[in-house]
Design a protein around this motif. Structure first.
Motif, mmCIF file in Angstrom:
data_model
loop_
_atom_site.group_PDB
_atom_site.id
_atom_site.type_symbol
_atom_site.label_atom_id
_atom_site.label_comp_id
_atom_site.label_asym_id
_atom_site.label_seq_id
_atom_site.Cartn_x
_atom_site.Cartn_y
_atom_site.Cartn_z
ATOM 1 N N GLY A 175 0.829 -1.205 0.000
ATOM 2 C CA GLY A 175 0.000 0.000 0.000
ATOM 3 C C GLY A 175 0.855 1.243 0.000
ATOM 4 N N GLY A 176 1.988 1.190 0.700
ATOM 5 C CA GLY A 176 2.922 2.318 0.708
ATOM 6 C C GLY A 176 3.557 2.527 -0.645
ATOM 7 N N ARG A 177 3.914 1.424 -1.300
ATOM 8 C CA ARG A 177 4.497 1.533 -2.648
ATOM 9 C C ARG A 177 3.470 2.071 -3.639
ATOM 10 N N ALA A 178 2.242 1.562 -3.546
ATOM 11 C CA ALA A 178 1.184 2.050 -4.439
ATOM 12 C C ALA A 178 0.934 3.540 -4.195
ATOM 13 N N GLY A 179 0.945 3.927 -2.937
ATOM 14 C CA GLY A 179 0.763 5.337 -2.608
ATOM 15 C C GLY A 179 1.877 6.197 -3.176
ATOM 16 N N SER A 180 3.097 5.702 -3.082
ATOM 17 C CA SER A 180 4.248 6.437 -3.611
ATOM 18 C C SER A 180 4.151 6.584 -5.133
ATOM 19 N N VAL A 181 3.723 5.515 -5.797
ATOM 20 C CA VAL A 181 3.565 5.557 -7.258
ATOM 21 C C VAL A 181 2.472 6.558 -7.634
ATOM 22 N N ARG B 123 1.435 9.182 -5.909
ATOM 23 C CA ARG B 123 1.901 10.553 -5.655
ATOM 24 C C ARG B 123 2.898 10.995 -6.721
ATOM 25 N N THR B 124 3.795 10.090 -7.116
ATOM 26 C CA THR B 124 4.779 10.430 -8.151
ATOM 27 C C THR B 124 4.086 10.715 -9.480
ATOM 28 N N ALA B 125 3.130 9.878 -9.862
ATOM 29 C CA ALA B 125 2.393 10.087 -11.117
ATOM 30 C C ALA B 125 1.592 11.388 -11.061
ATOM 31 N N GLY B 126 0.957 11.657 -9.937
ATOM 32 C CA GLY B 126 0.192 12.890 -9.787
ATOM 33 C C GLY B 126 1.072 14.118 -9.887
ATOM 34 N N THR B 127 2.211 14.075 -9.224
ATOM 35 C CA THR B 127 3.146 15.204 -9.282
ATOM 36 C C THR B 127 3.689 15.379 -10.696
ATOM 37 N N ALA B 128 3.991 14.283 -11.358
ATOM 38 C CA ALA B 128 4.506 14.353 -12.735
ATOM 39 C C ALA B 128 3.485 15.003 -13.666
ATOM 40 N N LEU B 129 2.209 14.645 -13.537
ATOM 41 C CA LEU B 129 1.162 15.254 -14.367
ATOM 42 C C LEU B 129 1.095 16.760 -14.149
ATOM 43 N N ILE B 130 1.127 17.173 -12.901
ATOM 44 C CA ILE B 130 1.043 18.602 -12.586
ATOM 45 C C ILE B 130 2.264 19.336 -13.126
ATOM 46 N N VAL B 131 3.451 18.759 -12.959
ATOM 47 C CA VAL B 131 4.687 19.399 -13.429
ATOM 48 C C VAL B 131 4.683 19.529 -14.954
ATOM 49 N N ILE B 132 4.226 18.495 -15.660
ATOM 50 C CA ILE B 132 4.177 18.539 -17.125
ATOM 51 C C ILE B 132 3.262 19.664 -17.600
ATOM 52 N N VAL B 133 2.083 19.788 -16.977
ATOM 53 C CA VAL B 133 1.152 20.858 -17.366
ATOM 54 C C VAL B 133 1.765 22.228 -17.077
#
Length: 180
Positions: A14-20, A22-32
């Motif tokens: 669950g911690g790994r899934a959460g980390s993934v 958060r990383t994907a969410g941050t990446a989307l925001i940074v790309i935009v």
């Protein structure tokens, strides 16, 4: 013999899934943010951005390139510079061609597209001049066109929203697993 440690029902996956998430969410925001910055920040410094839609300047400016045009005095333009200008007749749009001759006395340019066999038939008056091409980003003109459309703005807002949701979901997963 070794003992197994109890995890009280908490899962490291669950911690790994959460980390993934958060990383994907941050990446989307940074790309935009980066795409929007690429479209907004140059304007602050006096650049105009255009999508190349014709092949008249190939290979120097490929169709689909994003070009940044910098305003400068037309008298400073040198032969062989690439300039952007308003086409004659009002419906010709914006044209980007190479300067063959800058006639400062007459206040006009003689231009030619690199892919064209002959010089342009009409002289370009200084009043039609927008600026000189400062730099280009191949293939990014299509992204520029999409991002500035209504659908592109909606897509950008949705991507940011999804990024926020993924960040929140990831934080919750990490809290549930006991990791942070």
């Amino acid at each position: 013999m070794g003992r197994r440690k109890k995890n009280n029902g908490k899962s490291k996956s669950g911690g790994r899934a959460g980390s993934v998430c958060r990383t994907a969410g941050t990446a989307l925001i940074v790309i935009v943010i980066l795409l929007c910055a690429m479209l907004v920040v140059p304007g602050v410094f006096g650049f105009h951005m255009y999508n190349v839609i014709s092949g008249s300047m190939e290979p120097a400016l490929k169709v689909g390139s994003l070009i940044y045009v910098k305003e400068e005095s037309p008298e400073e333009v040198k032969d062989k510079d690439i300039i952007a200008y308003y086409g004659s007749g009002g419906d010709s749009g914006i044209i980007t061609h190479r300067v063959v001759r800058n006639n400062v006395t007459a206040g006009s340019f003689r231009t030619k597209g690199d892919a064209n066999d002959v010089e342009d038939p009409m002289l370009i008056p200084y009043e039609s001049y927008i600026g000189s091409v400062a730099f280009k980003l191949p293939y990014m003109g299509k992204v520029f066109t999409i991002m500035t459309s209504l659908y592109g703005k909606i897509a950008a807002a949705c991507a940011v929203g999804l990024g926020v949701v993924l960040n929140m979901l990831g934080s919750r997963k990490e809290e549930e697993s006991g990791e942070e």
